[in-house]
Design a protein around this motif. Structure first.
Motif, short mmCIF file in Angstrom:
data_model
loop_
_atom_site.label_atom_id
_atom_site.label_comp_id
_atom_site.label_asym_id
_atom_site.label_seq_id
_atom_site.Cartn_x
_atom_site.Cartn_y
_atom_site.Cartn_z
N GLY A 1 39.42 39.58 48.79
CA GLY A 1 38.42 39.27 47.77
C GLY A 1 37.71 37.95 47.99
O GLY A 1 37.16 37.39 47.04
N GLU A 2 37.76 37.43 49.23
CA GLU A 2 37.26 36.08 49.45
C GLU A 2 35.81 35.92 48.96
O GLU A 2 35.01 36.85 49.06
CB GLU A 2 37.38 35.69 50.93
CG GLU A 2 36.61 36.55 51.90
CD GLU A 2 36.91 36.16 53.35
OE1 GLU A 2 35.93 35.89 54.07
OE2 GLU A 2 38.09 36.14 53.76
N PRO A 3 35.53 34.72 48.39
CA PRO A 3 36.36 33.51 48.37
C PRO A 3 37.44 33.48 47.28
O PRO A 3 38.20 32.52 47.22
CB PRO A 3 35.34 32.40 48.14
CG PRO A 3 34.30 33.04 47.30
CD PRO A 3 34.19 34.46 47.82
N ALA A 4 37.50 34.49 46.44
CA ALA A 4 38.60 34.54 45.48
C ALA A 4 39.90 34.87 46.21
O ALA A 4 39.89 35.60 47.20
CB ALA A 4 38.32 35.61 44.42
N LEU A 5 40.99 34.31 45.73
CA LEU A 5 42.29 34.53 46.35
C LEU A 5 43.23 35.24 45.40
O LEU A 5 43.20 35.01 44.19
CB LEU A 5 42.92 33.20 46.77
CG LEU A 5 42.27 32.41 47.89
CD1 LEU A 5 43.06 31.14 48.14
CD2 LEU A 5 42.20 33.23 49.16
N ASN A 6 44.05 36.10 45.96
CA ASN A 6 45.14 36.69 45.20
C ASN A 6 46.05 35.54 44.76
O ASN A 6 46.60 34.82 45.60
CB ASN A 6 45.91 37.67 46.08
CG ASN A 6 47.02 38.41 45.35
OD1 ASN A 6 47.67 37.86 44.47
ND2 ASN A 6 47.24 39.64 45.74
N PRO A 7 46.22 35.31 43.47
CA PRO A 7 47.01 34.14 43.02
C PRO A 7 48.45 34.15 43.53
O PRO A 7 49.05 33.09 43.66
CB PRO A 7 46.95 34.23 41.49
CG PRO A 7 46.56 35.64 41.18
CD PRO A 7 45.71 36.09 42.32
N ARG A 8 48.97 35.32 43.84
CA ARG A 8 50.34 35.36 44.34
C ARG A 8 50.45 34.67 45.70
O ARG A 8 51.50 34.09 46.02
CB ARG A 8 50.82 36.81 44.45
CG ARG A 8 51.01 37.51 43.12
CD ARG A 8 51.57 38.91 43.33
NE ARG A 8 52.92 38.89 43.88
CZ ARG A 8 53.54 39.96 44.36
NH1 ARG A 8 52.91 41.13 44.38
NH2 ARG A 8 54.77 39.88 44.83
N LEU A 9 49.39 34.74 46.50
CA LEU A 9 49.44 34.09 47.81
C LEU A 9 49.61 32.59 47.68
O LEU A 9 50.28 31.95 48.51
CB LEU A 9 48.16 34.40 48.60
CG LEU A 9 48.00 35.83 49.12
CD1 LEU A 9 46.61 36.01 49.72
CD2 LEU A 9 49.07 36.17 50.14
#
Length: 330
Positions: free
Chosen positions: A268-276
Motif C-alpha cells: 500500500g505504499e507509501p502507507a505501511l501495514n502497521p504490524r510491520l
C-alpha cells in the motif's frame, strides 16, 4: 508556424535533464512532489501529446478518456504497474520505461538489504540508540551468516543475475526459480542452479524477490509459501510489495518461523501495514533500491530520450530506446 507538441512532467526531477524537453516541446512541469488525484491527472493529460511520469502516478482509462492528443507516456522506472497497459494500448498510446540503467545499483542495494537483515543491523542500531549496550551479553543480536550460505533468487532477470554475481564473492551457493529456465551457459556464468518454486523456498537460507509484479505473482509469498521457509531463513523484497502477504509475513515473524525480513517495497505504499512497524527483525526502507544519484539521473535521462523519440523528435525519432508497449495513434 506549426504548434509544438505539448509535454507534461508529473513530478519534479532533475531540472537540467528535463530541460532538454524544452528544445522540442512546450513543457508544463509540476513544481513540487504531488500525489495527483485522478481528476487532476486527467486534466493535466487532456492537452498533452506526451507525458513524463513516475511510479507514483497511476494512469488508466479514466485518466486518458479526455486526452485525444496523448501519444506517448515515458515512465521513470523499470516497473510500470502504475500504468494500465491494456487501456493505453487500446488508445494507441506508446509506453516506455527505463531498464538496464538501474540494474547494478539495485543489485547492490538488494544484496546490502539482505546482509542487513541476516546480521540484524537495523535492530542492532536501534538497540544501541536506545542505550541498551550496557546490557551486553555474549549471545546478544546473533544473526545468520551470509558467506557460504545458500541464496535463493526468485526472478532471474537482469537484477537477479547481478545479485547472483555478487553472491559468488561471498562463496554462496545460488539457487534460482524463474518463469523460464535460463540458457545453460548463462547458468554456468552465474554459478546458478535452477530449481522448482517449492524447492527454492525449502533450501534457501536467504531468499531475495526480484520478479515482476503481475496478477499471477500477487501475494505469491503467502502463508503457505512462508511455511516452506526454514526458521533461520530471511526474506528480502526489492520487487513489488504486492508479491508478499504482509500479514502472513508478520505472523511468521511473530511465531518465530522466520528469522527476519528486509523490505524496500510495500503493497500500500507509501502507507505501511502497521504490524510491520512493530517487528524488530524487519529492515524497512522506502522504495530506494535504485536510489543512487548517478542512477536516478540516468533513469530520468533515458525517460527524456524515450519521450523525445516517441514524439518523433531528436536523433532517434520514432525509435525510443526502451518501449514497453507500442500503440499507434493518428
Amino acid at each position: 508556424m506549426t504548434e509544438r507538441p505539448r509535454v507534461w512532467v508529473s513530478q519534479p526531477l532533475f531540472d537540467d535533464i528535463v530541460a532538454r524537453l524544452g528544445e522540442h516541446f512546450e513543457v508544463t512541469a509540476t513544481p513540487e512532489v504531488t500525489r495527483h488525484a485522478p481528476a487532476a491527472m486527467a486534466a493535466a493529460l487532456a492537452a498533452a501529446d506526451g507525458a513524463l511520469v513516475t511510479l507514483n502516478d497511476p494512469i488508466g482509462a479514466a485518466e486518458i478518456a479526455a486526452a485525444p492528443r496523448l501519444r506517448a507516456i515515458a515512465n521513470v522506472g523499470v516497473g510500470y504497474n502504475n500504468l494500465d497497459l491494456p487501456a493505453l494500448s487500446a488508445a494507441g498510446i506508446l509506453v516506455t520505461n527505463t531498464p538496464d540503467v538501474l540494474t547494478e545499483t539495485t543489485a547492490d542495494f538488494g544484496f546490502a538489504l539482505m546482509m542487513a537483515t541476516a546480521r540484524r543491523i537495523g535492530e542492532a542500531e536501534r538497540w544501541l540508540r536506545e542505550g541498551q549496550w550496557r546490557q551486553w551479553s555474549f549471545d546478544v543480536l546473533l544473526g545468520g551468516d551470509v558467506h557460504g550460505a545458500t541464496l535463493g533468487i526468485l526472478g532471474m532477470g537482469r537484477i537477479g543475475r547481478a545479485i547472483a554475481r555478487r553472491a559468488g564473492g561471498f562463496g554462496m551457493r545460488v539457487l534460482y526459480h524463474n518463469r523460464s529456465r535460463l540458457d545453460p551457459q548463462v547458468e554456468r556464468e552465474h554459478a546458478a542452479e535452477y530449481v522448482g518454486f517449492d524447492e527454492l523456498l525449502a533450501r534457501a537460507d536467504h531468499l531475495i524477490l526480484v520478479l515482476p509484479y503481475s496478477p499471477q505473482s500477487h501475494r505469491l509469498i503467502d502463508a503457505a509459501a512462508l511455511a516452506k521457509l526454514r526458521p533461520h531463513a530471511t526474506l528480502t523484497n526489492i520487487a513489488r510489495g504486492g508479491i508478499v502477504d504482509e500479514d502472513a509475513l508478520c505472523d511468521a515473524l511473530e511465531q518465530g518461523r522466520l528469522a527476519g525480513a528486509g523490505l524496500d517495497v510495500f503493497e500500500g505504499e507509501p502507507a505501511l501495514n502497521p504490524r510491520l512497524l512493530q517487528q524488530r527483525r524487519v529492515v524497512l526502507t522506502p522504495h530506494v533500491a535504485s536510489g543512487s544519484l548517478a542512477t536516478r539521473r540516468a533513469m530520468v535521462a533515458l525517460a527524456v530520450d524515450n519521450l523525445i523519440a516517441a514524439l518523433g523528435r531528436g536523433p532517434n525519432a520514432g525509435r525510443p530506446p526502451s518501449v514497453v508497449k507500442a500503440g499507434i495513434r493518428d
